[in-house]
Scaffold this active site. Sequence first.
Site, short mmCIF file in Angstrom:
data_model
loop_
_atom_site.label_atom_id
_atom_site.label_comp_id
_atom_site.label_asym_id
_atom_site.label_seq_id
_atom_site.Cartn_x
_atom_site.Cartn_y
_atom_site.Cartn_z
N THR A 53 -1.87 54.68 -10.61
CA THR A 53 -3.14 54.94 -11.29
C THR A 53 -3.24 54.15 -12.59
O THR A 53 -4.33 53.70 -12.98
CB THR A 53 -3.34 56.43 -11.59
N LYS A 54 -2.12 53.96 -13.26
CA LYS A 54 -2.14 53.17 -14.50
C LYS A 54 -2.33 51.68 -14.19
O LYS A 54 -3.02 50.97 -14.93
CB LYS A 54 -0.85 53.40 -15.30
N LEU A 74 2.79 57.54 -7.85
CA LEU A 74 1.33 57.58 -7.90
C LEU A 74 0.84 57.44 -9.34
O LEU A 74 -0.17 56.79 -9.60
CB LEU A 74 0.80 58.88 -7.30
N TYR A 75 1.56 58.06 -10.29
CA TYR A 75 1.20 57.92 -11.70
C TYR A 75 1.15 56.44 -12.08
O TYR A 75 0.18 55.97 -12.69
CB TYR A 75 2.20 58.66 -12.57
N ALA A 76 2.19 55.71 -11.72
CA ALA A 76 2.24 54.27 -12.02
C ALA A 76 1.09 53.53 -11.35
O ALA A 76 0.47 52.64 -11.94
CB ALA A 76 3.57 53.69 -11.57
#
Length: 451
Positions: free
Chosen positions: A260-261, A256-258
């Site tokens: 959002t980026k 999910l971090y990836a």
Amino acid sequence: MGSSSNGIDPASKGAKLERYNSYLRRINTTKLIAASSKLLFRASLLIALLLVLFITLSPTTTGSSPTDALHHHRRSLSSSSSSSWGGPQWEKQVRASSTPRRQGGLSLLVTGAAGFVGSHLSLALKKRGDGVLGLDNFNNYYDPSLKRSRQALLAKHGIFIVEADINDAALLAKLLDVVPFSHVVHLAAQAGVRYAMQNPASYVHSNIAGLVTLFEAVKSANPQPAVIWASSSSVYGLNTDNPFSEEHRTDRPASLYAATKKAGEEIAHTYNHIYGLSITGLRFFTVYGPWGRPDMAYFFFTKDILRGKPINVFTGPDGKDVARDFTFIDDVVKGCIGAIDTAEKSTGSGGKKRGPAQLRVYNLGNTSPLSVQKLVSILEGLLNVKARKNVIKMPSNGDVPFTHANVSLAERDFGYKPTTDLATGLRKFVKWYLSYYGIDSKAKSGGSAQS
């Protein structure tokens, strides 16, 4: 003869009619109850919504106005921000920190200034004579005392950090009104790949909503600053082409971090296209060094090795060692400054685009990936302590087994060339770590220590 068999008994007819009427009454009662239940549910829902609205907007102090309550609500989005802003003294601090001390110097707003990369970059810019104002919410994703120590270090060099959340639109508008910033360096974000499985909402709040709030403020400013912001090497996700190039696909995020980026990069394209914002995205590759983040492997490995605690070292799905393109903080700072110095001006004014604007994205890595096993080996030598290792298969938590940066584009456009190898960088980190946490130097000769 009696009555015919085809005749209808009046008593029987009355009984049937009574049963039919009873049936109709039950049906009507059931409908009434159902309608009442729906009405009660809707009324309860409305009351609940009004209660939430009342609690959300209720003043926190006696005599507060509705505007104050709304302002408090915006600022409460920060998990730990409580400092007030505004007023003549506050504006004086903001202007003093933002004023360049060299001819032709820049004036920069750095979000996430109390963070790892943000604090290093702010110091480097200030030391060369630029004006730097910080913004940070000092959240508790990791130990806030480390962020406060960075804040104190920056304060010694005349850098003021405004304590607030990046989603505070009113504050951002105020800052951009008080200071005509030439650049905004947006480093504030919810970091960490694995934490996204525990608190996904924080990533949407910071990395997507926060980015949009920032772009909205910048596009309405006059003049519009150029924006340099932190994307991530995580956007490459499941890409298997090596080394990772800016031309490779980034539509298969592994976390999910990836995601959002990656979403941030698409949002940046939108604001560049519609409003003429000059935007540069920087994809960082596993940054490490002094004043680093405690959630990073090299940091907590050092802590656990000194404490004699076992550490988990992952292997990839194929049994091979996990490897990272470890990039020393000083090299990343040089890359950030190169991107800042080559950023063109935004072409919009007051929210209106006047012409095409610059849109760039760059890898900032070391170009020499090494295994996590190698990192542990170097730490063992520097600490003179043998690590207790548990070698296990990497869990399915969004991490990828390998990263490798191709930095030829950054080298071509602003001379980016990393020079710090992992052993040299870790030596500097360990020296800082032992000093910062007050660990007896005997730890380097095998003595026990607590951190």
